[in-house]
Design an enzyme around this catalytic site. Sequence first.
Site, PDB file in Angstrom:
ATOM      1  N   GLU A 184      43.430  32.817  45.209  1.00 58.60           N
ATOM      2  CA  GLU A 184      44.866  33.036  45.393  1.00 58.60           C
ATOM      3  C   GLU A 184      45.743  32.291  46.360  1.00 58.60           C
ATOM      4  O   GLU A 184      46.728  31.838  46.124  1.00 58.60           O
ATOM      5  CB  GLU A 184      45.127  34.735  45.142  1.00 58.60           C
ATOM      6  CG  GLU A 184      44.760  35.120  43.916  1.00 58.60           C
ATOM      7  CD  GLU A 184      44.167  36.487  43.720  1.00 58.60           C
ATOM      8  OE1 GLU A 184      44.601  37.131  44.706  1.00 58.60           O
ATOM      9  OE2 GLU A 184      43.857  36.776  42.636  1.00 58.60           O
ATOM     10  N   GLU A 203      33.288  32.697  43.435  1.00 52.92           N
ATOM     11  CA  GLU A 203      34.246  33.304  42.491  1.00 52.92           C
ATOM     12  C   GLU A 203      34.710  32.305  41.613  1.00 52.92           C
ATOM     13  O   GLU A 203      35.970  31.735  42.088  1.00 52.92           O
ATOM     14  CB  GLU A 203      35.328  33.800  43.491  1.00 52.92           C
ATOM     15  CG  GLU A 203      34.947  34.913  44.443  1.00 52.92           C
ATOM     16  CD  GLU A 203      36.038  35.739  44.834  1.00 52.92           C
ATOM     17  OE1 GLU A 203      35.978  37.280  44.730  1.00 52.92           O
ATOM     18  OE2 GLU A 203      37.343  35.633  44.973  1.00 52.92           O
ATOM     19  N   HIS A 258      40.549  32.475  49.503  1.00 48.12           N
ATOM     20  CA  HIS A 258      40.657  32.827  48.204  1.00 48.12           C
ATOM     21  C   HIS A 258      41.141  32.141  47.108  1.00 48.12           C
ATOM     22  O   HIS A 258      42.134  31.547  47.817  1.00 48.12           O
ATOM     23  CB  HIS A 258      41.240  34.396  48.381  1.00 48.12           C
ATOM     24  CG  HIS A 258      40.912  35.078  47.071  1.00 48.12           C
ATOM     25  ND1 HIS A 258      41.704  34.975  46.005  1.00 48.12           N
ATOM     26  CD2 HIS A 258      40.116  36.208  46.787  1.00 48.12           C
ATOM     27  CE1 HIS A 258      41.341  35.691  44.996  1.00 48.12           C
ATOM     28  NE2 HIS A 258      40.425  36.453  45.326  1.00 48.12           N
ATOM     29  N   ASN A 262      38.366  43.579  47.963  1.00 49.31           N
ATOM     30  CA  ASN A 262      39.349  42.768  48.138  1.00 49.31           C
ATOM     31  C   ASN A 262      40.742  43.487  47.458  1.00 49.31           C
ATOM     32  O   ASN A 262      40.794  43.268  46.342  1.00 49.31           O
ATOM     33  CB  ASN A 262      39.352  41.254  47.842  1.00 49.31           C
ATOM     34  CG  ASN A 262      40.780  40.564  47.902  1.00 49.31           C
ATOM     35  OD1 ASN A 262      41.588  40.904  48.587  1.00 49.31           O
ATOM     36  ND2 ASN A 262      40.800  39.382  47.204  1.00 49.31           N
ATOM     37  N   TRP A 263      41.524  44.076  48.330  1.00 49.51           N
ATOM     38  CA  TRP A 263      42.672  44.971  47.809  1.00 49.51           C
ATOM     39  C   TRP A 263      43.848  44.171  47.292  1.00 49.51           C
ATOM     40  O   TRP A 263      44.666  44.659  46.730  1.00 49.51           O
ATOM     41  CB  TRP A 263      42.970  46.117  48.484  1.00 49.51           C
ATOM     42  CG  TRP A 263      41.911  47.238  48.457  1.00 49.51           C
ATOM     43  CD1 TRP A 263      40.866  47.283  47.862  1.00 49.51           C
ATOM     44  CD2 TRP A 263      42.014  48.322  49.355  1.00 49.51           C
ATOM     45  NE1 TRP A 263      40.281  48.531  48.130  1.00 49.51           N
ATOM     46  CE2 TRP A 263      41.093  49.281  48.764  1.00 49.51           C
ATOM     47  CE3 TRP A 263      42.941  48.886  50.373  1.00 49.51           C
ATOM     48  CZ2 TRP A 263      40.725  50.450  49.696  1.00 49.51           C
ATOM     49  CZ3 TRP A 263      42.843  50.169  50.823  1.00 49.51           C
ATOM     50  CH2 TRP A 263      41.528  50.788  50.666  1.00 49.51           C
ATOM     51  N   GLY A 294      40.179  38.570  37.762  1.00 50.50           N
ATOM     52  CA  GLY A 294      41.007  39.298  37.394  1.00 50.50           C
ATOM     53  C   GLY A 294      41.384  39.328  35.943  1.00 50.50           C
ATOM     54  O   GLY A 294      42.232  39.898  35.314  1.00 50.50           O
ATOM     55  N   GLY A 343      37.575  42.679  43.309  1.00 52.31           N
ATOM     56  CA  GLY A 343      39.104  43.022  43.409  1.00 52.31           C
ATOM     57  C   GLY A 343      39.333  44.039  42.564  1.00 52.31           C
ATOM     58  O   GLY A 343      39.431  45.406  43.431  1.00 52.31           O
ATOM     59  N   GLY A 344      39.865  44.322  41.402  1.00 51.00           N
ATOM     60  CA  GLY A 344      40.269  45.448  40.556  1.00 51.00           C
ATOM     61  C   GLY A 344      39.398  46.750  40.858  1.00 51.00           C
ATOM     62  O   GLY A 344      39.983  47.652  41.221  1.00 51.00           O
TER      63      GLY A 344
HETATM   64  C1  PEP Z   1      39.068  38.797  43.695  1.00 51.12           C
HETATM   65  O1  PEP Z   1      40.194  38.546  43.372  1.00 51.12           O
HETATM   66  O2  PEP Z   1      38.249  38.644  44.669  1.00 51.12           O
HETATM   67  C2  PEP Z   1      38.237  39.329  42.368  1.00 51.12           C
HETATM   68  C3  PEP Z   1      36.955  39.244  42.446  1.00 51.12           C
HETATM   69  O3  PEP Z   1      39.059  40.087  41.804  1.00 51.12           O
HETATM   70  P1  PEP Z   1      38.523  40.901  40.324  1.00 51.12           P
HETATM   71  O4  PEP Z   1      37.369  41.605  40.571  1.00 51.12           O
HETATM   72  O5  PEP Z   1      39.692  41.668  39.860  1.00 51.12           O
HETATM   73  O6  PEP Z   1      38.145  39.977  39.364  1.00 51.12           O
END
Ligand code: PEP
Length: 249
Positions: free
Chosen positions: A96, A166, A94, A9-10, A172, A233-234
């Site tokens: 966010e 998640e 998600h 997930n960018w 993050g 994510g990251g």
């Molecule tokens: C995400 O936002 O779906 C995620 C898992 O981010 P991160 O890996 O950066 O915690």
Amino acid sequence: MRKKIVAGNWKMNKTRVEVDAFFDQLLNSNYDGEAELIICPPSIYLNGLPQKSASKNIGVGAQNCHYESFGAYTGEVSSDMLKELDVKYCILGHSERRTYFNESDEEIGKKVSSVLNSGVIPIFCCGEKLDERQSDIHFQVVEEQLSEALFSLDPDEMLKVIIAYEPIWAIGTGVTASPNQAQEMHAHIRKLISNQFGNDLADKISILYGGSCKPDNASELFSCKDIDGGLIGGASLETDSFLAIANSF
Ligand code: PEP
């Protein structure tokens, strides 16, 4: 055997040039691991990517869409539009989106139905906040998210859904759920699906873990019985770390 999946997930990151560079590296990487790879870039970069990555069987997904097919929804994109570009997956719900765009379980449920109707596979995200875990209501929170958004689907629709657990406190933040915490929640999710749709179906659903998953913790997480991969994510922004995670199976 459930499908193993590692999806990136960018979020709102990368320029056009960086997207092309990432895909060139990924397509030249000779990855032949057991996990299917999916990349979810910002929507503006989706056009042409499914065709570009088809030869290596790399899936392309969106990060969100509207539940209506068309209409006066300025700034939005529909699941039919994603399908027209051959986009195979769409992340929905998600945290966010839930937090910054006030998406409710009801709205996310409509989005799930809409993408399934368009022939796009939803990657449905669920997970609790830190205070909900500390108050010991995390199982209940995730149960409500699943039952509101997914449990009125027909079994053949449910079978297509990918779930990503998640925990919000891990996204993050650099804090990862321990393998025990993640496995416990994944088993709970599978049990809820089993109660609703039966054991056979529950056994076939891929449940991904997301939240600060990195090359150095992925293999421990992925070795858990009910963890079928990751939503990253990251660490999905660089080809090397994304592939290192994918190679952790
Ligand atoms: C995400 O936002 O779906 C995620 C898992 O981010 P991160 O890996 O950066 O915690």
